[in-house]
Design an enzyme around this catalytic site. Structure first.
Site, PDB file in Angstrom:
ATOM      1  N   PHE A  32       2.663   9.388  10.141  1.00 20.65           N
ATOM      2  CA  PHE A  32       1.753   9.996   9.164  1.00 20.65           C
ATOM      3  C   PHE A  32       2.492  11.065   8.351  1.00 20.65           C
ATOM      4  O   PHE A  32       3.670  11.309   8.536  1.00 20.65           O
ATOM      5  CB  PHE A  32       0.550  10.619   9.886  1.00 20.65           C
ATOM      6  CG  PHE A  32      -0.564   9.636  10.195  1.00 20.65           C
ATOM      7  CD1 PHE A  32      -0.369   8.266  10.103  1.00 20.65           C
ATOM      8  CD2 PHE A  32      -1.821  10.095  10.580  1.00 20.65           C
ATOM      9  CE1 PHE A  32      -1.404   7.370  10.386  1.00 20.65           C
ATOM     10  CE2 PHE A  32      -2.858   9.214  10.855  1.00 20.65           C
ATOM     11  CZ  PHE A  32      -2.652   7.851  10.760  1.00 20.65           C
TER      12      PHE A  32
ATOM     13  N   TRP B 215       0.820  -1.219   0.000  1.00 21.16           N
ATOM     14  CA  TRP B 215       0.000   0.000   0.000  1.00 21.16           C
ATOM     15  C   TRP B 215       0.852   1.266   0.000  1.00 21.16           C
ATOM     16  O   TRP B 215       1.859   1.353   0.722  1.00 21.16           O
ATOM     17  CB  TRP B 215      -0.874   0.013   1.254  1.00 21.16           C
ATOM     18  CG  TRP B 215      -1.548   1.324   1.500  1.00 21.16           C
ATOM     19  CD1 TRP B 215      -1.046   2.397   2.178  1.00 21.16           C
ATOM     20  CD2 TRP B 215      -2.848   1.712   1.057  1.00 21.16           C
ATOM     21  NE1 TRP B 215      -1.966   3.435   2.180  1.00 21.16           N
ATOM     22  CE2 TRP B 215      -3.080   3.036   1.502  1.00 21.16           C
ATOM     23  CE3 TRP B 215      -3.865   1.059   0.322  1.00 21.16           C
ATOM     24  CZ2 TRP B 215      -4.271   3.720   1.242  1.00 21.16           C
ATOM     25  CZ3 TRP B 215      -5.041   1.747   0.075  1.00 21.16           C
ATOM     26  CH2 TRP B 215      -5.237   3.065   0.531  1.00 21.16           C
TER      27      TRP B 215
ATOM     28  N   ASP C 219      -0.181   9.227   0.464  1.00 22.72           N
ATOM     29  CA  ASP C 219       0.441  10.540   0.201  1.00 22.72           C
ATOM     30  C   ASP C 219       1.959  10.507  -0.027  1.00 22.72           C
ATOM     31  O   ASP C 219       2.675   9.814   0.694  1.00 22.72           O
ATOM     32  CB  ASP C 219       0.282  11.476   1.408  1.00 22.72           C
ATOM     33  CG  ASP C 219      -1.083  11.517   1.991  1.00 22.72           C
ATOM     34  OD1 ASP C 219      -1.985  10.869   1.465  1.00 22.72           O
ATOM     35  OD2 ASP C 219      -1.248  12.204   3.018  1.00 22.72           O
TER      36      ASP C 219
ATOM     37  N   GLN D 174       3.574   7.576   2.346  1.00 17.69           N
ATOM     38  CA  GLN D 174       2.809   6.782   3.302  1.00 17.69           C
ATOM     39  C   GLN D 174       2.757   5.346   2.787  1.00 17.69           C
ATOM     40  O   GLN D 174       2.267   5.097   1.670  1.00 17.69           O
ATOM     41  CB  GLN D 174       1.391   7.355   3.444  1.00 17.69           C
ATOM     42  CG  GLN D 174       1.348   8.748   4.029  1.00 17.69           C
ATOM     43  CD  GLN D 174       1.613   8.733   5.529  1.00 17.69           C
ATOM     44  OE1 GLN D 174       0.726   8.447   6.319  1.00 17.69           O
ATOM     45  NE2 GLN D 174       2.844   9.032   5.908  1.00 17.69           N
TER      46      GLN D 174
HETATM   47  C1  FRU Z   1      -4.095  12.243   3.718  1.00 18.30           C
HETATM   48  C2  FRU Z   1      -3.926  11.572   5.071  1.00 18.30           C
HETATM   49  C3  FRU Z   1      -3.166  12.483   6.008  1.00 18.30           C
HETATM   50  C4  FRU Z   1      -2.564  11.520   6.978  1.00 18.30           C
HETATM   51  C5  FRU Z   1      -2.246  10.323   6.099  1.00 18.30           C
HETATM   52  C6  FRU Z   1      -2.410   8.994   6.771  1.00 18.30           C
HETATM   53  O1  FRU Z   1      -4.334  11.346   2.679  1.00 18.30           O
HETATM   54  O2  FRU Z   1      -5.169  11.199   5.591  1.00 18.30           O
HETATM   55  O3  FRU Z   1      -3.958  13.474   6.616  1.00 18.30           O
HETATM   56  O4  FRU Z   1      -1.419  12.028   7.599  1.00 18.30           O
HETATM   57  O5  FRU Z   1      -3.109  10.409   4.984  1.00 18.30           O
HETATM   58  O6  FRU Z   1      -1.927   7.970   5.971  1.00 18.30           O
END
Ligand code: FRU
Length: 501
Positions: free
Chosen positions: A83, A24, A27, A43
């Site tokens: 995050f 997966w 962002d 992410q």
């Molecule tokens: C945006 C978000 C951020 C968060 C991250 C978690 O897509 O929701 O606000 O830090 O993804 O994966």
């Protein structure tokens, strides 16, 4: 669902847009240039193709076009998932993380630590002394904690005129961006708040970003642009990217009065979210990329063993249009370097029906393509544009519709694999020029349309029949004129490995 379609097809994997080899991804995080390398953190779930165990995955590139996947840079721990956030190069060693005898500055990452038990989101710092490969958590983490469960995505940058660091963080449910300043990257003072503003829907705000852009390429005329990714109630539902144009004095962002009421969207497709810019670039350009997906269905995308892709790298500017100042996005020249110089087809000044005929005679196929189509508005009655992935049950049409005076991507299909797939997305034209220009980038399942010099952007995912690869022109009435059409193959750029050679 069409039972003939495979659950996942290799043909859907983008070849010149970044995807992790498996698992997966959402962002982009901490985009930064340092010592000859561009870093793309993101992410990432190292353990599977669903959201979870969120860590900062990592890839590097020396040319901004081909990426090498490296081991996770910031792993999730039991107490904190990592995050979204940003990275700066601490040239002045303000944070004191580089030892006095170090030959290179520290890279300093800011991210939201998400505690899976308490659900608290607080801001964390970690630094790297090995060219961004690994990060050491700061012993005093968290550096900002307000006890909130919706407080995230720190964006940090150096504001040269006031000589301090600035951090933007969203208070997601309040639809606010909080601004902080710091001299040492560790101690932060809250100085202002922006929002709620713009889209009135019950959105949450995420991933703030702020930068200055020249108007029509004139670096003596600049405005600040505040970016806020919003989720749930964007243009077509789900996630989207809002922006505000205004002024920033190092502490306060003030949106221009005329834009205060207006909702401006950076991209009118459904699959462009959480974009951020590269820090510390060696030139004056402002470059960004975004996650090419949408929270409305990101978890259902029919790809494996990876799930998630990043958009192309786009250069940003502001354009003075008949509607006012608007964001302009063009593919970065590094992406253009992937385009095969010899076109598959080149047409000039033909009635649309002849151009269509020439295209069908050429029997062109492809899943990695770049096309530029310029059409005259004179005599244009019906929609005109290019059709890709033809030959199977469905295809996708990318074009201009005179009845809307707008561009569109039509990805409607007979047997959608997830809700929201079978849709048409459109965006009104902002220029009055007599010729309409469409630049289309096709890559497996990822489509980017940057029209009229990038004043209109649409990004959409499309899961067409893997066998269907033909390209056609659909055209708009007897009198329609194609001024030019250039169709090129784009080279596969991705190479992925977890090892550094
Ligand atoms: C945006 C978000 C951020 C968060 C991250 C978690 O897509 O929701 O606000 O830090 O993804 O994966």
């Amino acid at each position: 669902m069409n039972s003939n379609l495979p659950k996942s097809a290799a043909a859907w994997r983008p070849r010149y847009h970044y995807t992790p080899q498996c698992n997966w991804m959402n962002d982009p995080n901490g985009l930064v240039y340092f010592d000859g390398e561009y870093h793309l953190y993101y992410q990432y779930n190292p353990h599977g193709s669903d959201w979870g165990h969120i860590s900062w995955g990592h890839a590097v590139s020396t040319d901004l076009a081909s990426w090498q996947e490296l081991p996770v840079a910031i792993p999730a721990t039991e107490r904190a998932m990592a995050f979204s956030g940003s990275v700066v190069v601490d040239h002045g060693n303000c944070g004191g993380f580089a030892p006095p005898d170090a030959s290179a500055p520290a890279l300093v990452a800011f991210f939201t630590g998400f505690d899976p038990d308490t659900k608290i989101q607080s801001q964390h710092l970690a630094y790297s002394l090995d060219r961004g490969r690994s990060y050491t958590p700061y012993a005093g983490n968290p550096i900002i904690d307000i006890g909130s469960t919706e407080f995230r995505d720190p964006k940090v940058f150096w504001h040269a005129p006031t000589r301090h660091w600035v951090m933007l963080v969203v208070v997601a449910l309040e639809q606010q961006v909080w601004f902080y300043t710091s001299a040492n990257l560790i101690d932060w003072t809250r100085v202002s708040t922006f929002g709620p503003a713009g889209s009135a829907d019950k959105n949450i705000w995420e991933v703030p970003e702020l930068f200055e852009l020249p108007i029509d390429g004139d670096s003596t005329k600049k405005r600040w642009v505040l970016i806020v990714s919003v989720n749930h109630g964007s243009l077509w539902g789900g996630s989207g990217v809002q922006y505000f144009i205004g002024d920033f004095d190092g502490k306060h962002f003030k949106a221009d009065a005329s834009d205060g009421q207006l909702t401006l969207w950076a991209d009118h497709g459904r699959d462009f979210y959480a974009p951020i810019t590269f820090a510390n670039l060696p030139d004056e350009r402002v470059l960004w990329l975004g996650w090419a997906s949408n929270w409305a269905y990101a978890r259902e995308l029919p790809t494996e063993p990876w799930r998630g892709q990043q958009s192309g790298v786009r250069e940003l500017g502001l354009a003075a249009t008949s509607q006012g100042l608007r964001l302009r996005q063009r593919m970065a020249r590094e992406m253009l370097a992937l385009v095969e110089p010899e076109p598959l087809l080149k047409l000039r000044g033909l009635p649309a029906c002849q151009a269509g005929e020439a295209l069908s005679q050429a029997s062109l196929v492809g899943r990695q393509l770049m096309a530029r189509l310029v059409v005259s508005t004179r005599g244009l009655i019906d929609p005109i544009g290019l059709e890709f992935f033809k030959g199977g049950d469905d295809s996708v049409r990318i074009g201009f519709d005179p009845s809307l005076n707008g561009f569109f991507i039509d990805r409607r299909c007979r047997a959608p694999l997830f809700e929201g797939q079978s849709e048409r997305h459109d965006a009104r034209r902002l220029l009055d020029a007599p010729d309409i220009e469409l630049e289309v980038w096709i890559d497996g399942s990822l489509l980017e349309l940057l029209a009229d010099g990038g004043t209109v952007a649409l990004t959409d995912l499309v899961y067409a029949d893997p066998q269907a690869t033909s390209v056609c022109l659909f055209h708009g009435g007897e009198a329609a004129m194609v001024q030019s059409l250039d169709l090129h193959q784009v080279r596969a750029a991705m190479y992925s490995s977890n090892e550094e050679s």
